[in-house]
Design an enzyme around this catalytic site. Structure first.
Site, PDB file in Angstrom:
ATOM      1  CE1 TYR A 266     -38.774 -50.504  25.151  1.00 28.44           C
ATOM      2  CE2 TYR A 266     -36.564 -49.390  25.112  1.00 28.44           C
ATOM      3  CZ  TYR A 266     -37.729 -49.929  24.482  1.00 28.44           C
ATOM      4  OH  TYR A 266     -37.885 -49.518  23.234  1.00 28.44           O
TER       5      TYR A 266
ATOM      6  CB  THR B 266     -35.269 -49.511  20.977  1.00 26.73           C
ATOM      7  OG1 THR B 266     -34.415 -48.600  21.534  1.00 26.73           O
ATOM      8  CG2 THR B 266     -34.686 -50.948  21.848  1.00 26.73           C
ATOM      9  CG  ASP B 267     -31.196 -46.184  19.869  1.00 26.23           C
ATOM     10  OD1 ASP B 267     -32.118 -46.377  20.641  1.00 26.23           O
ATOM     11  OD2 ASP B 267     -30.592 -44.987  19.834  1.00 26.23           O
ATOM     12  CD  GLU B 268     -33.644 -46.945  25.258  1.00 25.72           C
ATOM     13  OE1 GLU B 268     -33.652 -47.506  26.466  1.00 25.72           O
ATOM     14  OE2 GLU B 268     -34.258 -46.153  25.181  1.00 25.72           O
TER      15      GLU B 268
ATOM     16  CE  LYS C 204     -38.504 -53.244  21.392  1.00 30.40           C
ATOM     17  NZ  LYS C 204     -39.749 -53.489  20.466  1.00 30.40           N
TER      18      LYS C 204
HETATM   19  P1  NAD Z   1     -46.114 -46.874  22.597  1.00 29.15           P
HETATM   20  O1  NAD Z   1     -45.866 -47.270  24.128  1.00 29.15           O
HETATM   21  O2  NAD Z   1     -46.415 -45.614  22.250  1.00 29.15           O
HETATM   22  O3  NAD Z   1     -47.187 -47.901  21.998  1.00 29.15           O
HETATM   23  C1  NAD Z   1     -47.102 -49.174  22.105  1.00 29.15           C
HETATM   24  C2  NAD Z   1     -48.415 -49.838  21.688  1.00 29.15           C
HETATM   25  O4  NAD Z   1     -48.296 -51.116  21.743  1.00 29.15           O
HETATM   26  C3  NAD Z   1     -49.596 -49.329  22.309  1.00 29.15           C
HETATM   27  O5  NAD Z   1     -50.763 -48.973  21.705  1.00 29.15           O
HETATM   28  C4  NAD Z   1     -50.202 -50.659  23.337  1.00 29.15           C
HETATM   29  O6  NAD Z   1     -51.586 -50.554  23.526  1.00 29.15           O
HETATM   30  C5  NAD Z   1     -49.593 -51.948  22.353  1.00 29.15           C
HETATM   31  N1  NAD Z   1     -49.405 -52.830  23.355  1.00 29.15           N
HETATM   32  C6  NAD Z   1     -48.562 -53.149  24.458  1.00 29.15           C
HETATM   33  N2  NAD Z   1     -48.685 -54.346  24.781  1.00 29.15           N
HETATM   34  C7  NAD Z   1     -49.197 -55.142  23.844  1.00 29.15           C
HETATM   35  C8  NAD Z   1     -49.615 -56.486  23.802  1.00 29.15           C
HETATM   36  N3  NAD Z   1     -49.328 -57.245  24.761  1.00 29.15           N
HETATM   37  N4  NAD Z   1     -50.165 -56.713  22.576  1.00 29.15           N
HETATM   38  C9  NAD Z   1     -50.769 -55.855  21.717  1.00 29.15           C
HETATM   39  N5  NAD Z   1     -50.420 -54.553  21.836  1.00 29.15           N
HETATM   40  C10 NAD Z   1     -49.784 -54.101  22.960  1.00 29.15           C
HETATM   41  O7  NAD Z   1     -44.900 -47.167  21.804  1.00 29.15           O
HETATM   42  P2  NAD Z   1     -44.032 -46.556  20.615  1.00 29.15           P
HETATM   43  O8  NAD Z   1     -43.286 -45.425  21.140  1.00 29.15           O
HETATM   44  O9  NAD Z   1     -44.997 -46.178  19.632  1.00 29.15           O
HETATM   45  O10 NAD Z   1     -43.147 -47.958  20.095  1.00 29.15           O
HETATM   46  C11 NAD Z   1     -43.544 -48.930  19.181  1.00 29.15           C
HETATM   47  C12 NAD Z   1     -42.445 -49.885  19.185  1.00 29.15           C
HETATM   48  O11 NAD Z   1     -41.276 -48.840  18.499  1.00 29.15           O
HETATM   49  C13 NAD Z   1     -41.806 -50.379  20.196  1.00 29.15           C
HETATM   50  O12 NAD Z   1     -41.519 -51.802  20.124  1.00 29.15           O
HETATM   51  C14 NAD Z   1     -40.526 -49.771  20.591  1.00 29.15           C
HETATM   52  O13 NAD Z   1     -39.848 -50.324  21.613  1.00 29.15           O
HETATM   53  C15 NAD Z   1     -39.951 -49.388  19.472  1.00 29.15           C
HETATM   54  N6  NAD Z   1     -39.212 -48.055  19.421  1.00 29.15           N
HETATM   55  C16 NAD Z   1     -39.649 -47.188  19.857  1.00 29.15           C
HETATM   56  C17 NAD Z   1     -38.970 -45.753  19.897  1.00 29.15           C
HETATM   57  C18 NAD Z   1     -39.495 -44.279  20.421  1.00 29.15           C
HETATM   58  O14 NAD Z   1     -38.498 -43.369  20.495  1.00 29.15           O
HETATM   59  N7  NAD Z   1     -40.644 -44.294  20.797  1.00 29.15           N
HETATM   60  C19 NAD Z   1     -37.789 -45.836  19.208  1.00 29.15           C
HETATM   61  C20 NAD Z   1     -37.360 -47.095  18.606  1.00 29.15           C
HETATM   62  C21 NAD Z   1     -37.943 -48.091  18.763  1.00 29.15           C
HETATM   63  O1  DAU Z   2     -33.595 -44.737  21.923  1.00 32.75           O
HETATM   64  C1  DAU Z   2     -34.876 -45.420  21.678  1.00 32.75           C
HETATM   65  C2  DAU Z   2     -35.771 -45.306  22.725  1.00 32.75           C
HETATM   66  O2  DAU Z   2     -36.131 -44.121  22.965  1.00 32.75           O
HETATM   67  C3  DAU Z   2     -36.946 -46.124  22.614  1.00 32.75           C
HETATM   68  O3  DAU Z   2     -36.548 -47.529  22.380  1.00 32.75           O
HETATM   69  C4  DAU Z   2     -37.869 -45.821  23.970  1.00 32.75           C
HETATM   70  O4  DAU Z   2     -39.148 -46.669  23.562  1.00 32.75           O
HETATM   71  C5  DAU Z   2     -38.163 -44.549  24.030  1.00 32.75           C
HETATM   72  O5  DAU Z   2     -38.876 -44.484  25.370  1.00 32.75           O
HETATM   73  C6  DAU Z   2     -37.020 -43.660  24.244  1.00 32.75           C
HETATM   74  O6  DAU Z   2     -36.208 -43.953  25.358  1.00 32.75           O
HETATM   75  P1  DAU Z   2     -35.392 -42.828  26.258  1.00 32.75           P
HETATM   76  O7  DAU Z   2     -35.308 -43.346  27.643  1.00 32.75           O
HETATM   77  O8  DAU Z   2     -34.162 -42.476  25.569  1.00 32.75           O
HETATM   78  O9  DAU Z   2     -36.883 -41.617  26.035  1.00 32.75           O
HETATM   79  P2  DAU Z   2     -37.291 -40.714  27.078  1.00 32.75           P
HETATM   80  O10 DAU Z   2     -38.129 -39.873  26.344  1.00 32.75           O
HETATM   81  O11 DAU Z   2     -38.187 -41.361  28.170  1.00 32.75           O
HETATM   82  O12 DAU Z   2     -36.135 -39.968  27.631  1.00 32.75           O
HETATM   83  C7  DAU Z   2     -35.145 -39.260  26.547  1.00 32.75           C
HETATM   84  C8  DAU Z   2     -34.245 -38.309  27.489  1.00 32.75           C
HETATM   85  O13 DAU Z   2     -34.680 -37.557  28.262  1.00 32.75           O
HETATM   86  C9  DAU Z   2     -33.584 -39.406  28.475  1.00 32.75           C
HETATM   87  O14 DAU Z   2     -32.096 -39.370  28.501  1.00 32.75           O
HETATM   88  C10 DAU Z   2     -34.000 -39.162  29.922  1.00 32.75           C
HETATM   89  C11 DAU Z   2     -34.449 -37.799  29.489  1.00 32.75           C
HETATM   90  N1  DAU Z   2     -35.853 -37.573  30.441  1.00 32.75           N
HETATM   91  C12 DAU Z   2     -36.848 -37.918  30.407  1.00 32.75           C
HETATM   92  C13 DAU Z   2     -38.095 -37.603  30.919  1.00 32.75           C
HETATM   93  C14 DAU Z   2     -39.284 -38.344  30.683  1.00 32.75           C
HETATM   94  C15 DAU Z   2     -35.555 -36.282  31.415  1.00 32.75           C
HETATM   95  O15 DAU Z   2     -34.510 -35.503  31.366  1.00 32.75           O
HETATM   96  N2  DAU Z   2     -36.862 -35.891  32.054  1.00 32.75           N
HETATM   97  C16 DAU Z   2     -37.902 -36.630  31.894  1.00 32.75           C
HETATM   98  O16 DAU Z   2     -38.888 -36.232  32.355  1.00 32.75           O
END
Ligand code: NAD
Ligand code: DAU
Length: 353
Positions: free
Chosen positions: A158, A132-134, A162
């Site tokens: 988180y 992730t970019d975080e 990562k």
């Molecule tokens: P998600 O939470 O929707 O899905 C995570 C999946 O991993 C789930 O199916 C869960 O059951 C599985 N899991 C959790 N712990 C596990 C374990 N110990 N063993 C096997 N499976 C396990 O997450 P996502 O949003 O699909 O993100 C997927 C990946 O991409 C993550 O590594 C996250 O850090 C990364 N990522 C997410 C975003 C985003 O915006 N969602 C952006 C950049 C990177």
């Molecule tokens: O940047 C990549 C990341 O983006 C991934 O690594 C994470 O897995 C993914 O969850 C996401 O993280 P964020 O914290 O940016 O996403 P989230 O959707 O939780 O929140 C997006 C923005 O919106 C953040 O600034 C917080 C804000 N927010 C979120 C929620 C859930 C609100 O204002 N209200 C809310 O109820």
């Protein structure tokens, strides 16, 4: 074949579905099915012999060793993680367990398996770690976007977990020569995203007449990428990325949260008007997320220059598809929000008002 971990979650499921729509190369999908894992996401693959689902933990060496020995994958793509920042604030331990310790065990299993391959298969093998970019921390309004050489400065449990996993992946290349690839992507949105994240939460709350909770002033900025674009970038990195390298993935689309929520409200006003009035009336400012990163921005020049990847969707096209999908799949969301989700709402939003 390839081994995908976390393939029942949001991005992993989109990746598996897109992969099998584009190739006949089989997928072994290892997922623990935490609250975020959902086999409904993969229902369209029922009966498809190219998809082999296994419920298990990436930290369970026995399971991972067995899968590697049985299926002999040419690549491992690690999506499995605890992924929600707010949950990491309320309960960081699972994040350390899965994201750090789990990735460590997965790397150990991959290293042992890779060590036993012949020279040709060793050279072709890839361990692609989805990050992730975080991990790069928070930007000021005029700071340059994150590049692959930006120093790590994670701010939440988180992102710290990562970051730790990224360092382990890097070390396994440097020390043991494991052919790893790391991708650091910005915020994804699209079908099958769990409705705890900003965009699906806002759509669900709007459709059910609930407040749309904006943390703080709503001016925190994220870069948003349609999930299918993230999947195509990962395929491209897997295909042509240089082992040991890091690739930033982004949508060239920075937006403040409040603007995102207004866009969703406007689309819903057009697609499913609420007789009670414009959806934006539900916008409610609530207490901020502790340690809330102000701005993320991705410089995705490297993946464009070296691998010729660029996003196909603009935010305007991607968000429209996304809102349409959630309108058409309200049963999918309803199944999720009937369970553990209710408890999460109380934990996260109970004392924010
Ligand atoms: P998600 O939470 O929707 O899905 C995570 C999946 O991993 C789930 O199916 C869960 O059951 C599985 N899991 C959790 N712990 C596990 C374990 N110990 N063993 C096997 N499976 C396990 O997450 P996502 O949003 O699909 O993100 C997927 C990946 O991409 C993550 O590594 C996250 O850090 C990364 N990522 C997410 C975003 C985003 O915006 N969602 C952006 C950049 C990177
Ligand atoms: O940047 C990549 C990341 O983006 C991934 O690594 C994470 O897995 C993914 O969850 C996401 O993280 P964020 O914290 O940016 O996403 P989230 O959707 O939780 O929140 C997006 C923005 O919106 C953040 O600034 C917080 C804000 N927010 C979120 C929620 C859930 C609100 O204002 N209200 C809310 O109820």
């Amino acid at each position: 074949m390839i081994l995908v971990t976390g393939g029942a979650g949001f991005i992993g499921a989109n990746f598996v579905l897109d992969w099998l729509a584009g190739t006949d190369e089989a997928v072994v999908n290892l997922d623990k099915l935490t609250y975020a894992g959902n086999l409904e996401n993969l229902a369209s693959l029922d009966g498809d012999a190219r998809h082999h689902f296994v419920r298990g933990d990436i930290g369970d060496r026995k399971v991972v060793d067995r899968l590697l020995a049985e299926h002999r994958p040419r690549a491992v793509i690690n999506f499995a993680a605890e992924s929600h920042v707010d949950r990491s604030i309320h309960g960081p331990e699972d994040f350390v367990q899965t994201n750090v310790v789990g990735t460590f065990h997965l790397l150990e299993a991959a290293r042992a398996y890779w060590g036993g391959l012949n020279a040709t298969d060793q050279a072709a093998f890839r361990f692609l770690h989805v990050s992730t970019d975080e991990v790069y921390g928070s930007l000021g309004p005029t700071d340059a976007p994150f590049t692959e050489t930006t120093a790590y400065a994670p701010n939440s449990p988180y992102s710290a977990s990562k970051a730790a996993s990224d360092h382990l992946v890097r070390a396994y290349h440097h020390t043991y020569g494991l052919p790893v690839l790391t991708t650091n992507c910005s915020n994804n949105y699209g079908p099958f995203q769990f409705p705890e994240k900003l965009i699906p939460l806002m759509i669900h709350n709007a459709l059910t007449g609930k407040p749309l909770p904006i943390y703080g002033d709503g001016q925190n900025v994220r870069d948003w990428l349609y999930v299918a674009d993230h999947c195509s970038a990962i395929r491209r990195v897997l295909e042509a990325g240089r082992p040991g390298e890091v690739y930033n993935i982004g949508g060239w689309n920075e937006m403040p949260n409040l603007a995102i929520v207004h866009t969703i409200c406007t689309l819903l006003d057009e697609m499913q008007p609420d007789p009670a009035g414009a959806y934006a009336r539900l916008i409610t400012h609530v207490h901020d997320r502790p340690g809330h990163d102000r701005r993320y921005a991705i410089d995705a020049t490297k993946i464009d220059r070296e691998l010729g990847w660029r996003p196909a969707e603009t935010f305007a096209t991607g968000i429209k598809k996304t809102v349409r999908w959630y309108l058409d799949q309200q049963g999918w969301t309803a199944n999720i929000v009937s369970g553990e989700y209710r408890q999460w709402l109380t934990t996260n939003y109970g004392d924010r008002a």
